[in-house]
Scaffold this motif. Sequence first.
Motif, mmCIF file in Angstrom:
data_model
loop_
_atom_site.group_PDB
_atom_site.id
_atom_site.type_symbol
_atom_site.label_atom_id
_atom_site.label_comp_id
_atom_site.label_asym_id
_atom_site.label_seq_id
_atom_site.Cartn_x
_atom_site.Cartn_y
_atom_site.Cartn_z
ATOM 1 N N ALA A 187 49.364 31.114 42.986
ATOM 2 C CA ALA A 187 48.817 32.431 43.317
ATOM 3 C C ALA A 187 47.829 32.914 42.268
ATOM 4 C CB ALA A 187 49.948 33.441 43.471
ATOM 5 N N SER A 188 48.040 32.527 41.011
ATOM 6 C CA SER A 188 47.150 32.947 39.927
ATOM 7 C C SER A 188 45.733 32.414 40.097
ATOM 8 C CB SER A 188 47.708 32.493 38.574
ATOM 9 O OG SER A 188 47.820 31.075 38.534
ATOM 10 N N MET A 189 45.573 31.356 40.893
ATOM 11 C CA MET A 189 44.262 30.744 41.082
ATOM 12 C C MET A 189 43.484 31.357 42.240
ATOM 13 S SD MET A 189 44.185 28.618 38.643
ATOM 14 C CE MET A 189 42.702 27.676 39.065
ATOM 15 N N LEU A 190 44.120 32.254 43.004
ATOM 16 C CA LEU A 190 43.466 32.865 44.160
ATOM 17 C C LEU A 190 42.671 34.098 43.758
ATOM 18 C CD1 LEU A 190 46.407 32.807 46.754
ATOM 19 C CD2 LEU A 190 44.604 31.095 46.455
ATOM 20 N N SER A 191 41.687 34.435 44.574
ATOM 21 C CA SER A 191 40.953 35.686 44.383
ATOM 22 C C SER A 191 41.875 36.850 44.706
ATOM 23 C CB SER A 191 39.728 35.726 45.299
ATOM 24 O OG SER A 191 40.130 35.775 46.663
ATOM 25 N N GLY A 192 41.472 38.057 44.278
ATOM 26 C CA GLY A 192 42.293 39.237 44.525
ATOM 27 C C GLY A 192 42.567 39.479 45.992
ATOM 28 N N GLY A 193 41.555 39.286 46.834
ATOM 29 C CA GLY A 193 41.723 39.495 48.266
ATOM 30 C C GLY A 193 42.709 38.520 48.870
ATOM 31 N N ASN A 194 42.643 37.269 48.440
ATOM 32 C CA ASN A 194 43.564 36.267 48.969
ATOM 33 C C ASN A 194 44.977 36.467 48.426
ATOM 34 O OD1 ASN A 194 42.022 34.453 50.767
ATOM 35 N ND2 ASN A 194 40.749 34.185 48.960
ATOM 36 N N GLN A 195 45.101 36.960 47.204
ATOM 37 C CA GLN A 195 46.428 37.319 46.700
ATOM 38 C C GLN A 195 47.050 38.409 47.565
ATOM 39 O OE1 GLN A 195 45.799 38.451 42.630
ATOM 40 N NE2 GLN A 195 45.689 36.345 41.878
ATOM 41 N N GLN A 196 46.224 39.392 47.946
ATOM 42 C CA GLN A 196 46.740 40.475 48.778
ATOM 43 C C GLN A 196 47.178 39.956 50.146
ATOM 44 O OE1 GLN A 196 47.878 43.114 47.980
ATOM 45 N NE2 GLN A 196 47.066 44.945 48.941
ATOM 46 N N LYS A 197 46.450 39.007 50.689
ATOM 47 C CA LYS A 197 46.829 38.422 51.977
ATOM 48 C C LYS A 197 48.164 37.689 51.869
ATOM 49 C CE LYS A 197 42.107 37.722 53.693
ATOM 50 N NZ LYS A 197 41.093 36.688 54.071
#
Length: 506
Positions: free
Chosen positions: A395-405
């Motif tokens: 999860a740390s490697m994802l963008s903020g938007g994808n973390q929210q998803k």
Amino acid sequence: MTEAPLLQLDGVSKSFGAVAALVRADLALEAGSIHALVGENGAGKSTLVKIIGGLYQRDGGEFTLEGESVDFHSTRDAKEAGIAVIYQEPTLFPDFTVAENIFVGRQPYTKLGLLDRAKMRRETRELTQRLGVPIDPDREARGLSIADQQVVEIAKSISVGAKVIIMDEPTAALSGVEVDRLMGIARQLRDEGKGLIFISHRFDEVFSLCDTITVMRDGTYIATNTTTETTEDAIIRQMVGRSVENLFPKQETTVGEAVLEVTDLTSVGVFENVSFTVRSGEIVCFAGLVGAGRSEIARAVFGVDRYDSGSVRIGGKAVPPKNPAAAMRLGMGFVPEDRRKQGLAMDAGVQSNITLAIRDSLSKFGFITSSLEEPSARTWASRLQVKTHALDTEASMLSGGNQQKVVLGKWLATQPSILIVDEPTRGIDVGTKAEVHRLLSELAGTGVAVLMISSELPEVLGMADRVLVVREGRITAEIAREQATPENVMYAATHAPADNSTETAA
């Protein structure tokens, strides 16, 4: 001969294995200017900043500083060359004083070889006063607000002669007054001849603060615009490759029976006599100023925080206080405000995060395997269009938007009857905002009751069937969608009702 930009990148590329994070990135920063860098989450902004800051090294393209070709092999190289990065969440040493943080790694010593604390204190006072925010040099960083921590980071950067200062989403966690203060500091630094790169999803800040705007999309440079000669709509079209005309795709729904009933909820000193309902198929929004108590009410309803009196019922059944597991069993989901600290296991993969709240139901004989998790995780990652090359991506490697998803996917996998979402679009780009809004509207269309907390007034007005305005821990107004205007919402957020009861506009 035209003077070279302070900092310039031409055709910079960067890949991580088979994933191309940057395809062709261009940026030209002039001294004495503030340059906005915008784009959807995953556009490559963070990767570009990390190359400038020395954390990553580019695979191709040109990178010059004051006309000279540079290659930073570490963050230390970048700092010594005059590059400073101010992140959304400052990275101070919490147990060090303000002065110790500013001088860490380069402490001055007296002729006798003793640490010159007097000089550190004196120069710290001069630096913070120069920025217009005097801070006690002997105060521990642990007790500072995010805004003051950022001031310390900026003071540290100018104390070592930074020429380029990058501010990465610096206002995401700040109040309106703190934002104004930070923007004043940014303008002061610009007027001193420094070059600033400002990254933000808030267009009002970009247009009021910045001189130029560079847009990126899918790791590629799209355009550079003079702020005075472009518009918000034009920038959005460049960012997403399409016009986001329907940012708030509100569906007409059939509102059913009450799903969540909160009665006289009180937490002494935090909120008082809070009563409201959320019905099936309805989106109810908490509005109000920062610190009004909205998130605290939501956390108590879900059972994360304690409360002293009152009751919470889901589908007519009482929810025991301070018992999130019981709330979940009765059909409640909760997307917290801080997705990184409270919503995700950052070092776990997308698959593990999505199935985190339903692992008991997926296990066999008390054991769970990847093959048991994978179908559910893949379903929700696909439905929410999570951009990742593999389900085991951390999860740390994802963008903020994808973390929210991913956080949303975790709770949607539980098939909730009531979903609480706290600041669901904070820190994510305009395209992903539209996707999140569409998802919430679709959920309401299927009969899910949605309680949303937002500090963005357009989001509240665009998505709410009813607006509950919170002021100083009390609900001061209940406003129907048809009567909800910026003026009456803000009036209720800043004025107590004459009889100290809830005002209703219906």
